[in-house]
Design a protein around this motif. Structure first.
Motif, short mmCIF file in Angstrom:
data_model
loop_
_atom_site.label_atom_id
_atom_site.label_comp_id
_atom_site.label_asym_id
_atom_site.label_seq_id
_atom_site.Cartn_x
_atom_site.Cartn_y
_atom_site.Cartn_z
N SER A 1 42.57 40.73 25.23
CA SER A 1 41.30 40.13 24.81
C SER A 1 40.31 40.02 25.96
O SER A 1 39.11 40.08 25.75
N ILE A 2 40.81 39.83 27.18
CA ILE A 2 39.87 39.72 28.31
C ILE A 2 39.65 41.08 28.99
O ILE A 2 38.78 41.23 29.84
N LYS A 3 40.45 42.07 28.60
CA LYS A 3 40.39 43.37 29.27
C LYS A 3 38.98 44.00 29.31
O LYS A 3 38.56 44.49 30.36
N PRO A 4 38.22 44.00 28.18
CA PRO A 4 36.88 44.60 28.27
C PRO A 4 36.00 43.93 29.34
O PRO A 4 35.26 44.60 30.05
N SER A 5 36.11 42.59 29.46
CA SER A 5 35.33 41.89 30.49
C SER A 5 35.78 42.30 31.89
O SER A 5 34.95 42.55 32.77
N ILE A 6 37.09 42.34 32.10
CA ILE A 6 37.62 42.69 33.42
C ILE A 6 37.17 44.10 33.81
O ILE A 6 36.73 44.33 34.94
N GLU A 7 37.26 45.02 32.86
CA GLU A 7 36.88 46.39 33.18
C GLU A 7 35.39 46.51 33.46
O GLU A 7 34.97 47.28 34.33
N ALA A 8 34.59 45.72 32.75
CA ALA A 8 33.15 45.75 32.99
C ALA A 8 32.85 45.21 34.40
O ALA A 8 31.98 45.73 35.10
N GLY A 9 33.58 44.18 34.82
CA GLY A 9 33.42 43.63 36.17
C GLY A 9 33.80 44.67 37.21
O GLY A 9 33.11 44.87 38.21
N MET A 10 34.91 45.35 36.97
CA MET A 10 35.36 46.39 37.89
C MET A 10 34.31 47.50 38.01
O MET A 10 34.02 47.97 39.10
N GLU A 11 33.74 47.87 36.86
CA GLU A 11 32.75 48.96 36.89
C GLU A 11 31.52 48.58 37.72
O GLU A 11 30.92 49.42 38.38
N GLN A 12 31.19 47.29 37.70
CA GLN A 12 30.07 46.81 38.55
C GLN A 12 30.37 47.03 40.02
O GLN A 12 29.48 47.32 40.81
N LEU A 13 31.63 46.80 40.40
CA LEU A 13 31.99 46.86 41.82
C LEU A 13 32.32 48.27 42.28
O LEU A 13 32.41 48.54 43.48
N HIS A 14 32.50 49.13 41.32
CA HIS A 14 32.93 50.49 41.58
C HIS A 14 32.09 51.18 42.66
O HIS A 14 32.60 51.80 43.58
N SER A 15 30.76 51.02 42.53
CA SER A 15 29.86 51.73 43.44
C SER A 15 29.91 51.18 44.86
O SER A 15 29.41 51.80 45.80
N GLU A 16 30.50 50.00 45.04
CA GLU A 16 30.59 49.38 46.37
C GLU A 16 31.70 50.00 47.20
O GLU A 16 31.83 49.73 48.38
N LEU A 17 32.55 50.77 46.55
CA LEU A 17 33.79 51.19 47.22
C LEU A 17 33.95 52.70 47.26
O LEU A 17 33.40 53.41 46.43
N ASP A 18 34.77 53.14 48.21
CA ASP A 18 35.10 54.55 48.27
C ASP A 18 36.57 54.72 47.88
O ASP A 18 37.45 54.33 48.65
N PRO A 19 36.84 55.24 46.70
CA PRO A 19 38.24 55.32 46.24
C PRO A 19 39.11 56.26 47.07
O PRO A 19 40.33 56.25 46.97
N GLU A 20 38.47 57.08 47.91
CA GLU A 20 39.23 58.09 48.65
C GLU A 20 39.81 57.56 49.96
O GLU A 20 40.63 58.21 50.58
N THR A 21 39.35 56.38 50.41
CA THR A 21 39.72 55.97 51.78
C THR A 21 40.58 54.71 51.88
O THR A 21 40.98 54.32 52.96
N TRP A 22 40.88 54.07 50.78
CA TRP A 22 41.61 52.79 50.84
C TRP A 22 43.08 53.02 51.20
O TRP A 22 43.63 52.38 52.09
N LEU A 23 43.73 53.92 50.48
CA LEU A 23 45.10 54.41 50.78
C LEU A 23 46.20 53.35 50.84
O LEU A 23 47.24 53.54 51.45
N LYS A 24 45.95 52.18 50.23
CA LYS A 24 46.99 51.13 50.24
C LYS A 24 47.69 51.04 48.88
O LYS A 24 47.26 51.64 47.91
#
Ligand SMILES: [Zn+2]
Ligand SMILES: [Zn+2]
Length: 283
Positions: free
Chosen positions: A144-167
């Motif tokens: 039930s909270i998943k759509p909200s969580i995913e929308a929050g993640m999508e907001q932050l998406h542009s702040e990060l580089d998925p290629e360099t975290w490596l953890k």
């Protein structure tokens, strides 16, 4: 959504034993999709200097409880999922009946419960108090909270580089991954966060749960004719993660592929390997 529906039909033909559970899954994602369309989410505010400091120290951007939720939409979705559950099978129907009874008697405050959905102990306590199946109850809350969580993640998406975290844990929220994915021609490997759905790059030879990179203690198994799905096993921590090879099956909904291959999780468990974030469909 159309693509997922098509894929569900494909899988049902191939593995008829999964028919009932796939029908249920389809109704769940349809309800979530509907909720997503009218979601109202507050912006997640991040200070640039915090962001840099956190990244430097290896911390995630936010904590699970920091995701802004659209509570009204989550409550509506919870009710829709209860209705779907009621029609799915007698066990679910019984769970929904107990939840409704507690709610009608004002013993469960849905808004509060969904706000605190992130706190596993709280969910366990409520499930215990009302004799609920914890797996079903937390599935209903998390979904039930998943759509909200995913929308929050999508907001932050542009702040990060998925290629360099490596953890081995999510750079957005710090949670463990529940799947790994192989993509592009070269088979770049990505982890998929179990909480917010963020995907980030990691090395091919790597156990996200204990940081093991030694070839001798990392291996995998798969079933004949199902080379797109493999179980990566680590002999150091005796845990496993499922890897889906999108180069073979094409881009698809990872949760759907996970659900439709739960026989592999059972196999890994029989061999003595634990999955840190269990397949939600294994009973
Ligand atoms: Zn995450
Ligand atoms: Zn390990």
């Amino acid at each position: 959504m159309e693509k997922s529906k098509e894929r569900i039909q494909q899988i049902k033909k191939k593995r008829p034993g999964y028919g009932e559970i796939l029908d249920f899954y389809q109704k769940v994602i349809e309800a979530q999709d509907k909720a997503k369309a009218s979601l109202k989410i507050d912006p997640v505010l991040l200070k640039k200097e915090w962001k840099e400091l956190l990244a430097k120290e290896g911390f995630s951007l936010i904590q699970k409880e920091d995701f802004p939720l659209d509570i009204e939409a989550s409550v509506k979705l919870f009710q829709a999922l209860c209705q779907i559950g009621k029609e799915a099978n007698p066990h679910m129907a019984e769970q929904v009946r107990k939840i409704k009874e507690a709610h009608d008697n004002k013993k469960i405050d849905l808004k509060n419960l969904l706000k605190e959905g992130v706190k596993e102990q709280k969910i366990e306590r409520v499930a215990d108090e009302f004799g609920l199946d914890i797996k079903v109850f937390s599935f209903l809350i998390q979904s039930s909270i998943k759509p909200s969580i995913e929308a929050g993640m999508e907001q932050l998406h542009s702040e990060l580089d998925p290629e360099t975290w490596l953890k081995g844990y999510c750079t957005v929220c710090g949670s463990l991954p529940f799947l790994s994915l192989l993509k592009e021609e070269t088979g770049k490997r990505y982890l998929l966060c179990s909480y917010c759905g963020y995907q980030w790059r990691i090395d091919r030879l790597f156990c996200p749960f204990c940081d093991n990179r030694e070839q001798e203690s990392l291996h995998y198994l798969f079933a004949e004719g199902e080379e797109a799905y493999r179980i990566d096993l680590c002999d150091k921590c005796h845990q496993h993660i499922k890897t889906i090879d999108f180069r073979i099956i094409g881009e698809s909904d990872p949760s759907l592929e996970d659900l439709a291959t739960l026989h592999l999780d059972i196999l890994a468990s029989q061999k003595g390997y634990k999955r840190p974030i269990p397949n939600p469909w294994v009973t």
